[in-house]
Design a protein around this motif. Structure first.
Motif, PDB file in Angstrom:
ATOM      1  N   SER A 178      -1.456  40.560 -56.374  1.00  0.00           N
ATOM      2  CA  SER A 178      -2.004  41.631 -55.543  1.00  0.00           C
ATOM      3  C   SER A 178      -1.216  42.920 -55.730  1.00  0.00           C
ATOM      4  N   ASN A 238      -5.516  39.910 -47.813  1.00  0.00           N
ATOM      5  CA  ASN A 238      -6.354  40.675 -48.730  1.00  0.00           C
ATOM      6  C   ASN A 238      -7.774  40.131 -48.831  1.00  0.00           C
ATOM      7  N   ARG A 277       2.501  44.378 -45.365  1.00  0.00           N
ATOM      8  CA  ARG A 277       1.397  44.700 -44.443  1.00  0.00           C
ATOM      9  C   ARG A 277       1.465  46.103 -43.845  1.00  0.00           C
ATOM     10  N   VAL A 288      -4.353  34.342 -50.143  1.00  0.00           N
ATOM     11  CA  VAL A 288      -3.750  35.560 -49.579  1.00  0.00           C
ATOM     12  C   VAL A 288      -4.710  36.193 -48.574  1.00  0.00           C
ATOM     13  N   GLU A 344      -1.865  45.563 -58.387  1.00  0.00           N
ATOM     14  CA  GLU A 344      -3.090  46.379 -58.314  1.00  0.00           C
ATOM     15  C   GLU A 344      -4.181  45.896 -59.271  1.00  0.00           C
ATOM     16  N   ILE A 349       1.360  48.574 -51.077  1.00  0.00           N
ATOM     17  CA  ILE A 349       1.879  48.850 -52.412  1.00  0.00           C
ATOM     18  C   ILE A 349       2.476  50.252 -52.483  1.00  0.00           C
ATOM     19  N   ALA A 406      -6.083  55.423 -56.554  1.00  0.00           N
ATOM     20  CA  ALA A 406      -6.992  55.591 -55.413  1.00  0.00           C
ATOM     21  C   ALA A 406      -7.970  54.422 -55.402  1.00  0.00           C
ATOM     22  N   PRO A 407      -8.410  53.999 -54.225  1.00  0.00           N
ATOM     23  CA  PRO A 407      -8.330  54.704 -52.939  1.00  0.00           C
ATOM     24  C   PRO A 407      -7.037  54.505 -52.161  1.00  0.00           C
ATOM     25  N   LEU A 408      -6.058  53.747 -52.675  1.00  0.00           N
ATOM     26  CA  LEU A 408      -4.781  53.695 -51.964  1.00  0.00           C
ATOM     27  C   LEU A 408      -4.138  55.072 -52.007  1.00  0.00           C
ATOM     28  N   LEU A 409      -3.580  55.485 -50.891  1.00  0.00           N
ATOM     29  CA  LEU A 409      -3.010  56.825 -50.775  1.00  0.00           C
ATOM     30  C   LEU A 409      -1.492  56.755 -50.833  1.00  0.00           C
ATOM     31  N   PRO A 422      -7.062  44.592 -58.951  1.00  0.00           N
ATOM     32  CA  PRO A 422      -8.461  45.004 -58.731  1.00  0.00           C
ATOM     33  C   PRO A 422      -8.743  46.445 -59.159  1.00  0.00           C
ATOM     34  N   TYR A 423      -7.699  47.218 -59.424  1.00  0.00           N
ATOM     35  CA  TYR A 423      -7.889  48.624 -59.782  1.00  0.00           C
ATOM     36  C   TYR A 423      -7.791  48.855 -61.289  1.00  0.00           C
ATOM     37  N   MET A 459       8.133  43.449 -44.431  1.00  0.00           N
ATOM     38  CA  MET A 459       6.937  43.929 -43.720  1.00  0.00           C
ATOM     39  C   MET A 459       6.565  45.330 -44.190  1.00  0.00           C
TER      40      MET A 459
END
Lengths: 273, 273, 273, 273
Positions: C23, C119, C227, C116, C26, C231, C250-253, C28-29, C223
């Motif tokens: 995970s 996610n 959560r 997991v 990244e 990332i 993106a879309p993670l900022l 999935p990106y 932590m």
């Protein structure tokens, strides 16, 4: 008392009745004795042609039966019985059917089922409600979950029973009418009872656009006095509308100033204040 | 009574004390009067050198204070106070800190916090527990959520306080010791109290492999008498171990025959029956 | 690259291996092509005596098989296969057993199950994991759910299989060892790999108090990089520890300044910065 | 192909258009190449006067932009963009607003937001949808969550925008019309498209009782082909209605015989078979 009378005089013309000790009535925070005293007081104040429902649900079946009997003695026309929930792992359809059947058998007044997952984290299963609808002393369901698909299915599957499906919150009241609910029991009616009655009239008169516009203007105020600010929010709003809200009991806290502002905004931006 | 005495004689040697009216004690199904009567009865039966905790949590702050005072009068050494939960939308950290502080101020006996999300659908927030741990009359937390990361963090953040973290279920008791919990309050102790004591002894003696093997054999029986079959399962198991379980109150149902078989399997396959 | 080399030189001495495209990687990106390129690059950089696991899970069984085969060609020693989850209503134990069995049959390298729920909002059911553990090409499970009771049960029920239970996060790593896990795959190891190795050594040496103290100091940083800040948080922390984190896709900022301060506080207050 | 043509000839008269690669189209189980091929095939088969929406959502912003561009090249009239969800902890309103804005800026065709919490375990926050509705290239929302209160609020708060709220499932379609939705995108339309069109006509004609009765008869079939038996159920039902459903891809499993019977019962008991 004076302001209470004002409240009673302003609403009875359109509302079919009242609930004492539903969730908004803070029933879990009152002693057994207080619950009965409130009921007796309201029974005296409310005209006999208005229905008076009493919240009588307790965690145990025996406790619920006893409270229902006492509420009947105190003048309740029907009992609103919330699902027990503490041991939710054991609250299967079988257990809940058994519970409500025992209560309905023992109750001298008709029983209305009450499913309110926001408070109980438990939804009365649809199949349990359908079975229970066949009982002659179970006359309806107040469903506050907001799942209108479920409401439609319940109306469909109980169409041959003498059983009323009631919307449990004002946010989906118009949609609930559309799928066959016959009315609603709404916290918001404590402050905006007249518009709720008007929405029903518009709906029954086929004036859909006006009904929809009214529904739209009621959603944010309703959210504000339920999931967003809860009973504390409703009590604050009651003050603005000329009623007497008063404080909540602890552990519920009064609103902060910032919350009061947000609450007010939800009413003013929709034209209610 | 005879079998109750048998139970009392078999366990006190290793257990530090008892809880009356925790979740497994069916507290929500007893009247106020019954709760006090049970407490008084147990106080007389249990030797004075064993700690006696009384579940005294109610939904309202005032109700909790009164029940705590009465439990103290009836002989409780400490109060186990479950989180109020019905209006869970309003049970913020601020509200819960206010609630427990009021209770701790008023209570003549020490207060143990009790977080049991499987029943309440609410977890006492970690930050609230850390703040509350600073109160001189709040002495510990029973945490039944099973999140051992949280238990470790609570031990870490309260290391300078006089505050005990207790595992709320036998399934993660060994892991809880590892991260600093000082003990457990476990439904399973009603039938397998001796092995639970033994596991602690093995752990303290550094005999990790034996402790782990014992923990492994306790997980399925523990699940069976908690989340899987609940109090009905525990009461059934008590019969097998020579104690008197008796029936649950409604709406909890007795186990079906198939469930009894599965329950028994969880004990026999792990060598307990 | 220079900093990457620094990272590789600082950790291999104690870590048993690495995961590419779990995970935190990244996965999935990245495009299919990028996933394979990253794998090839890392395979060249990492010494052959270190295990290299490749995340190869896709939503479809066929897609997972193909990605697993390609990752094997690119040099992966084993495949880490996350549960498919989009059609979670259909991801029953039966469906997941079928999925993983097909993948394990086709895979040229051993398969490690990966659960997991933070996610995927889906937990690989315990009974499915127990069945799958019997497959000769399924060698373990990375469980990031944090339910140490479940970890213990999985170890217990797979004790006769060649199957390794691995903690999926550093917050419950010590507790996981206690109940029989043989190791962990931890995002935190990207910045605090050495202390995680040290905790295992302390644990194996029977120095429990030191191991526990170390675990306590690792919970908040863990932590923070999982959560709480995800990332983005981990990549920020990598910069502080001399590695090259870089930005998230993106879309993670990226973190705000306030978040960076909080993140830093979680490390400094526990003595890591 | 012959049966596909039959399907195309039977529905276009009443449906406004089609979606390729929404959830029911098994998009997550197709390769990038397959997704485009399916789109091209359908574009050739569907008359130009019917809208063709293409599911183009991917986890990454960049991937979504590229797929959207390719779908536009393949002839899509608009893009249906599901919320990314794997790193749900980071999918705040801010992140989702950023994501959709980037996609809408880059997309050569209009964008329709898509919120489907049953699959993503994530709801596009109401406040994010309201902000995004202001973007000139974001023209609507398919909302499959079933919360009609939220639909009403979205219609209310976007009344000054060129923005369409669409019901994402047939179970609450009539209720959605009531609160201002302008249409629906419904899996059930693959088998009962004509009755869904008829329900809209009845509603617009003010024939409420008939519309309601029709809605009632559609709820159980809809549940059967969505949450209860999923895509496998829908494909099975398509066979009964003369279309070609075919098998699902793994890990989705075909229905068992018992499930097929239950599925059929949901259609026959409501008069559809």
């Amino acid at each position: 008392p004076g302001r209470q009378d004002a409240w009673l005089q302003s609403v009875p013309l359109c509302l079919a009745g009242f609930v004492v000790q539903g969730s908004t009535g803070e029933a879990p925070y009152l002693t057994q004795q207080e619950r009965l005293e409130v009921m007796s007081y309201v029974r005296q104040a409310v005209p006999k042609d208005k229905l008076l429902l009493a919240g009588s649900g307790c965690e145990s079946t025996q406790g619920t039966i006893e409270m229902t009997e006492r509420m009947a003695e105190a003048g309740a026309d029907a009992a609103l019985v919330v699902t027990p929930c503490y041991f939710r792992g054991g609250m299967t359809s079988t257990a809940l059917i058994h519970h409500y059947t025992q209560v309905a058998e023992a109750s001298p007044i008709p029983v209305v089922l009450y499913s309110v997952p926001a408070n109980t984290s438990l939804e009365l299963p649809t199949e349990a409600a359908i079975v229970l609808a066949q009982h002659p002393n179970i006359v309806g369901l107040k469903d506050s979950g907001g799942d209108v698909t479920r409401l439609g299915l319940l109306v469909h599957k109980t169409q041959n029973e003498d059983f009323q499906v009631l919307a449990g919150s004002a946010g989906f009241l118009l949609a609930a009418y559309t799928v066959g609910a016959v009315g609603g029991i709404c916290a918001l009616a404590n402050v905006l009872g007249a518009p709720l009655c008007q929405m029903e009239r518009l709906w029954r008169a086929g004036r859909w656009d006006e009904a929809r516009e009214l529904q739209h203007r009621l959603i944010e105020p309703n959210m504000a006095v339920t999931r967003r600010f809860g009973i504390s929010g409703l009590k604050q709003a009651m003050e603005w509308f000329g009623y007497s809200g008063g404080p909540c009991r602890a552990p519920l806290l009064p609103l902060t100033e910032a919350q009061v502002s947000e609450l007010r905004q939800d009413f003013t931006s929709n034209g209610w204040l």
